[in-house]
Motif scaffolding. Structure first.
Motif, PDB file in Angstrom:
ATOM      1  N   GLU A   1      -2.383   0.558  -6.805  1.00 25.17           N
ATOM      2  CA  GLU A   1      -1.708   1.230  -5.701  1.00 25.17           C
ATOM      3  C   GLU A   1      -1.371   2.671  -6.074  1.00 25.17           C
ATOM      4  O   GLU A   1      -1.554   3.592  -5.271  1.00 25.17           O
ATOM      5  CB  GLU A   1      -0.437   0.482  -5.304  1.00 25.17           C
ATOM      6  CG  GLU A   1      -0.690  -0.819  -4.588  1.00 25.17           C
ATOM      7  CD  GLU A   1       0.590  -1.575  -4.266  1.00 25.17           C
ATOM      8  OE1 GLU A   1       1.684  -1.199  -4.762  1.00 25.17           O
ATOM      9  OE2 GLU A   1       0.503  -2.556  -3.505  1.00 25.17           O
ATOM     10  N   THR A   2      -0.875   2.872  -7.281  1.00 22.78           N
ATOM     11  CA  THR A   2      -0.535   4.214  -7.746  1.00 22.78           C
ATOM     12  C   THR A   2      -1.766   5.113  -7.755  1.00 22.78           C
ATOM     13  O   THR A   2      -1.721   6.254  -7.288  1.00 22.78           O
ATOM     14  CB  THR A   2       0.104   4.148  -9.145  1.00 22.78           C
ATOM     15  OG1 THR A   2       1.299   3.367  -9.067  1.00 22.78           O
ATOM     16  CG2 THR A   2       0.426   5.528  -9.689  1.00 22.78           C
ATOM     17  N   VAL A   3      -2.882   4.596  -8.258  1.00 22.74           N
ATOM     18  CA  VAL A   3      -4.130   5.364  -8.291  1.00 22.74           C
ATOM     19  C   VAL A   3      -4.607   5.673  -6.871  1.00 22.74           C
ATOM     20  O   VAL A   3      -5.020   6.802  -6.578  1.00 22.74           O
ATOM     21  CB  VAL A   3      -5.217   4.608  -9.085  1.00 22.74           C
ATOM     22  CG1 VAL A   3      -6.578   5.235  -8.894  1.00 22.74           C
ATOM     23  CG2 VAL A   3      -4.853   4.551 -10.562  1.00 22.74           C
ATOM     24  N   GLN A   4      -4.540   4.697  -5.984  1.00 25.19           N
ATOM     25  CA  GLN A   4      -4.990   4.917  -4.606  1.00 25.19           C
ATOM     26  C   GLN A   4      -4.169   6.006  -3.925  1.00 25.19           C
ATOM     27  O   GLN A   4      -4.721   6.871  -3.249  1.00 25.19           O
ATOM     28  CB  GLN A   4      -4.912   3.613  -3.802  1.00 25.19           C
ATOM     29  CG  GLN A   4      -5.975   2.614  -4.183  1.00 25.19           C
ATOM     30  CD  GLN A   4      -5.791   1.283  -3.486  1.00 25.19           C
ATOM     31  OE1 GLN A   4      -4.667   0.809  -3.300  1.00 25.19           O
ATOM     32  NE2 GLN A   4      -6.891   0.669  -3.095  1.00 25.19           N
ATOM     33  N   LEU A   5      -2.856   5.975  -4.091  1.00 23.66           N
ATOM     34  CA  LEU A   5      -2.011   6.978  -3.458  1.00 23.66           C
ATOM     35  C   LEU A   5      -2.236   8.360  -4.070  1.00 23.66           C
ATOM     36  O   LEU A   5      -2.285   9.361  -3.350  1.00 23.66           O
ATOM     37  CB  LEU A   5      -0.540   6.566  -3.551  1.00 23.66           C
ATOM     38  CG  LEU A   5      -0.164   5.311  -2.767  1.00 23.66           C
ATOM     39  CD1 LEU A   5       1.287   4.926  -3.036  1.00 23.66           C
ATOM     40  CD2 LEU A   5      -0.416   5.495  -1.283  1.00 23.66           C
ATOM     41  N   ARG A   6      -2.395   8.427  -5.384  1.00 27.42           N
ATOM     42  CA  ARG A   6      -2.659   9.711  -6.047  1.00 27.42           C
ATOM     43  C   ARG A   6      -4.006  10.270  -5.605  1.00 27.42           C
ATOM     44  O   ARG A   6      -4.135  11.468  -5.336  1.00 27.42           O
ATOM     45  CB  ARG A   6      -2.615   9.546  -7.560  1.00 27.42           C
ATOM     46  CG  ARG A   6      -2.696  10.876  -8.296  1.00 27.42           C
ATOM     47  CD  ARG A   6      -2.610  10.741  -9.815  1.00 27.42           C
ATOM     48  NE  ARG A   6      -1.628   9.785 -10.257  1.00 27.42           N
ATOM     49  CZ  ARG A   6      -1.904   8.707 -10.999  1.00 27.42           C
ATOM     50  NH1 ARG A   6      -3.127   8.452 -11.375  1.00 27.42           N
ATOM     51  NH2 ARG A   6      -0.954   7.880 -11.374  1.00 27.42           N
ATOM     52  N   THR A   7      -5.007   9.402  -5.491  1.00 22.58           N
ATOM     53  CA  THR A   7      -6.331   9.828  -5.046  1.00 22.58           C
ATOM     54  C   THR A   7      -6.270  10.374  -3.630  1.00 22.58           C
ATOM     55  O   THR A   7      -6.878  11.408  -3.320  1.00 22.58           O
ATOM     56  CB  THR A   7      -7.328   8.658  -5.133  1.00 22.58           C
ATOM     57  OG1 THR A   7      -7.412   8.225  -6.498  1.00 22.58           O
ATOM     58  CG2 THR A   7      -8.703   9.052  -4.639  1.00 22.58           C
ATOM     59  N   GLY A   8      -5.524   9.703  -2.756  1.00 21.95           N
ATOM     60  CA  GLY A   8      -5.365  10.184  -1.388  1.00 21.95           C
ATOM     61  C   GLY A   8      -4.701  11.545  -1.341  1.00 21.95           C
ATOM     62  O   GLY A   8      -5.117  12.424  -0.575  1.00 21.95           O
ATOM     63  N   ALA A   9      -3.681  11.746  -2.148  1.00 20.01           N
ATOM     64  CA  ALA A   9      -2.993  13.044  -2.193  1.00 20.01           C
ATOM     65  C   ALA A   9      -3.930  14.133  -2.703  1.00 20.01           C
ATOM     66  O   ALA A   9      -3.966  15.245  -2.157  1.00 20.01           O
ATOM     67  CB  ALA A   9      -1.750  12.949  -3.070  1.00 20.01           C
ATOM     68  N   ASP A  10      -4.703  13.818  -3.738  1.00 15.26           N
ATOM     69  CA  ASP A  10      -5.676  14.791  -4.270  1.00 15.26           C
ATOM     70  C   ASP A  10      -6.729  15.127  -3.224  1.00 15.26           C
ATOM     71  O   ASP A  10      -7.091  16.292  -3.036  1.00 15.26           O
ATOM     72  CB  ASP A  10      -6.361  14.250  -5.525  1.00 15.26           C
ATOM     73  CG  ASP A  10      -5.435  14.150  -6.722  1.00 15.26           C
ATOM     74  OD1 ASP A  10      -4.328  14.732  -6.681  1.00 15.26           O
ATOM     75  OD2 ASP A  10      -5.813  13.465  -7.691  1.00 15.26           O
ATOM     76  N   LEU A  11      -7.223  14.116  -2.531  1.00 14.04           N
ATOM     77  CA  LEU A  11      -8.228  14.317  -1.494  1.00 14.04           C
ATOM     78  C   LEU A  11      -7.685  15.207  -0.384  1.00 14.04           C
ATOM     79  O   LEU A  11      -8.374  16.116   0.090  1.00 14.04           O
ATOM     80  CB  LEU A  11      -8.677  12.973  -0.924  1.00 14.04           C
ATOM     81  CG  LEU A  11      -9.652  13.030   0.245  1.00 14.04           C
ATOM     82  CD1 LEU A  11     -10.970  13.687  -0.170  1.00 14.04           C
ATOM     83  CD2 LEU A  11      -9.906  11.633   0.774  1.00 14.04           C
TER      84      LEU A  11
END
Length: 103
Positions: free
Chosen positions: A39-49
């Protein structure tokens, strides 16, 4: 306090169906910790995107292919974020801790 409700996991099950974890732990099992990390990786990836998408969307020279690509990636990131929100919301309703720092 153990949850009586299955935890919605951040990855799909068979045929893209929701995948759930049924456990009597308090978020300390291997799969619970793995789900927290995912979940942490998914949210960080979304923010980076989002950080990359905003300038592209403002660029009048961006072509349709680039815009479709970023649109698809943003839709995927939104799907992931909504799944995380749903899962964490269910755990909040159950009175469980929801962040990896708290487990």
């Amino acid at each position: 306090m153990p949850s009586s409700r299955p935890r919605l996991l951040p990855w799909p099950g068979l045929n893209g169906q929701p995948c759930f974890l049924v456990t009597d732990d308090t978020g300390t099992s291997y799969l619970s910790r793995l789900a927290d990390e995912m979940e942490t990786v998914q949210l960080r990836t979304g923010a980076d995107l989002l950080g990359h998408a905003r300038p592209l969307l403002r660029d009048h020279r961006a072509n349709a292919r680039e815009l479709r690509f970023v649109g698809h990636r943003l839709a995927e990131a939104l799907h992931d974020a909504l799944r995380v929100a749903e899962s964490r919301g269910q755990r909040l309703e159950d009175g469980e801790e929801t962040t990896p720092e708290q487990s």
